[in-house]
Write a protein that holds these residues in place. Structure first.
Motif, mmCIF file in Angstrom:
data_model
loop_
_atom_site.group_PDB
_atom_site.id
_atom_site.type_symbol
_atom_site.label_atom_id
_atom_site.label_comp_id
_atom_site.label_asym_id
_atom_site.label_seq_id
_atom_site.Cartn_x
_atom_site.Cartn_y
_atom_site.Cartn_z
ATOM 1 N N GLU A 237 47.371 14.496 22.764
ATOM 2 C CA GLU A 237 45.823 14.256 22.984
ATOM 3 C C GLU A 237 45.332 14.534 24.275
ATOM 4 O O GLU A 237 44.119 15.036 24.408
ATOM 5 N N ASN A 238 46.026 14.353 25.368
ATOM 6 C CA ASN A 238 45.514 14.421 26.594
ATOM 7 C C ASN A 238 45.486 16.035 26.917
ATOM 8 O O ASN A 238 46.539 16.800 26.447
ATOM 9 N N GLN B 25 51.608 -2.119 13.044
ATOM 10 C CA GLN B 25 52.288 -0.873 13.165
ATOM 11 C C GLN B 25 51.621 0.356 12.297
ATOM 12 O O GLN B 25 52.595 1.396 12.171
ATOM 13 N N LYS B 26 50.410 0.243 12.117
ATOM 14 C CA LYS B 26 49.851 1.422 11.225
ATOM 15 C C LYS B 26 49.517 2.555 12.358
ATOM 16 O O LYS B 26 49.409 3.636 11.915
ATOM 17 N N LYS B 27 49.015 2.089 13.619
ATOM 18 C CA LYS B 27 48.366 3.100 14.679
ATOM 19 C C LYS B 27 49.399 3.990 15.197
ATOM 20 O O LYS B 27 50.637 3.598 15.528
ATOM 21 N N THR B 28 49.307 5.253 15.182
ATOM 22 C CA THR B 28 50.292 6.471 15.976
ATOM 23 C C THR B 28 49.202 7.026 16.890
ATOM 24 O O THR B 28 48.342 7.595 16.596
ATOM 25 N N ILE B 29 50.073 7.333 18.361
ATOM 26 C CA ILE B 29 49.197 7.854 19.233
ATOM 27 C C ILE B 29 49.905 9.249 19.493
ATOM 28 O O ILE B 29 51.287 9.092 19.720
ATOM 29 N N SER B 30 49.171 10.237 19.439
ATOM 30 C CA SER B 30 49.807 11.446 19.936
ATOM 31 C C SER B 30 49.764 11.703 21.255
ATOM 32 O O SER B 30 48.754 11.571 21.720
ATOM 33 N N ASN C 156 52.413 19.010 23.965
ATOM 34 C CA ASN C 156 53.342 17.935 23.493
ATOM 35 C C ASN C 156 53.143 17.492 22.121
ATOM 36 O O ASN C 156 52.097 16.975 21.508
ATOM 37 N N LYS C 157 54.243 17.657 21.453
ATOM 38 C CA LYS C 157 54.171 17.276 20.056
ATOM 39 C C LYS C 157 54.519 15.816 19.753
ATOM 40 O O LYS C 157 54.711 15.432 18.693
#
Length: 293
Positions: free
Chosen positions: A48-49, A40-45, A55-56
């Motif tokens: 980015e696209n 659960q460490k990864k966060t995807i914004s 988009n925040k």
């Protein structure tokens, strides 16, 4: 007692799937790597696209519980977002500001890598398509050079019944993905084009069938269409059907929107990870029995 739906997508490999057919052991290696690496460490914004640069919002897993030996994972997938929101203070009888940059919506899920099936509850403002897309994006982060495709199991009996109610079918659109190594399913789904699909290294196959503007329309009860319905019902894609009903009104049917395979969960349990894990796991076994029979 109010009930909500548990939905069930299949987890398929969407990259180098033809190599998996040549060496099925690779699938097991991929799933082992996934269960070891998922966290659960990864966060995807979502910004980015380039198309969504404003988009925040972002997505991540939280409260994950995994059993590497049993190869199961449960927890929540959340979307973090900003919004303009205020609260009411009863003491002052006035509005108060509430922090708006860390709001979240969530879906509770259970992933069984032994069966390659997911169970999840819909979160408010996160629909089934968003959940499947978000899950794909997150899972892609944990296995190098591998991408996943998540597609709902479909309740084919009411879908077939609905197709019989069309007075005239004008269009059928089908999107098929290649199943994880399963020669029988592959040969059934892509019987007339399996060599071409392999030759060009395709991972998804889209077909659109159109009737002439006049005449009886497309024939809904055929062996060919039944095979496609069976395929999408097993988590290998989706189907959209358009036409008119007996009242000559235009109607459209979406397999994933109108006929997802679902089971009930109590409102009080839909956010409970143990409940989703227990019920989801039990119904997954029912899915295996239903769709392999």
């Amino acid at each position: 007692v109010e009930h909500f739906d548990l939905l069930y997508p299949a987890l398929n490999i969407n990259s180098d799937v033809h190599k998996l057919y040549e060496n099925p052991k690779l699938l097991d290696d991929i799933l082992k790597e996934l269960i070891l690496n998922i966290n659960q460490k990864k966060t995807i914004s979502l910004g980015e696209n380039k198309k969504n640069k404003d988009n925040k919002e972002s997505i991540k897993f939280i409260t994950l519980e995994k059993d590497v030996i049993k190869r199961v994972v449960s927890g929540r997938l959340i979307k973090i977002y900003e919004d303009e929101i205020q609260g009411y203070d009863k003491t002052t009888d006035n509005l108060i500001d509430i922090p708006t940059d860390q709001l979240a919506r969530s879906c509770t899920f259970f992933l069984d890598l032994n069966t390659e099936i997911v169970a999840f509850t819909l979160g408010k403002y996160i629909g089934h398509k968003q959940f499947c897309e978000f899950l794909e994006m997150l899972l892609d982060e944990y296995v190098d050079d591998v991408s996943f495709k998540v597609s709902l199991y479909i309740d084919k009996d009411p879908l077939k019944e609905q197709m019989k109610r069309f007075k005239r079918i004008s269009k059928v659109k089908v999107s098929l993905i290649l199943p994880n190594p399963n020669e029988e399913e592959f040969n059934k789904l892509f019987a007339g084009s399996k060599d071409s699909v392999k030759e060009i290294n395709a991972h998804q196959y889209n077909q659109e069938f159109l009737a002439s503007r006049k005449g009886e329309g497309l024939k809904g009860e055929t062996k060919f269409l039944n095979t496609l319905v069976d395929g999408i019902s097993s988590g290998y894609g989706e189907m959209d059907v358009a036409g008119i009903d007996e009242a000559n009104e235009e109607i459209k049917v979406s397999s994933s929107k109108n006929f997802p395979y679902k089971r009930s969960i109590r409102n009080t349990e839909k956010q409970s990870i143990p409940s989703v894990k227990e019920l989801g796991g039990r119904y997954i076994q029912a899915i295996i029995a239903k769709f392999s029979g």
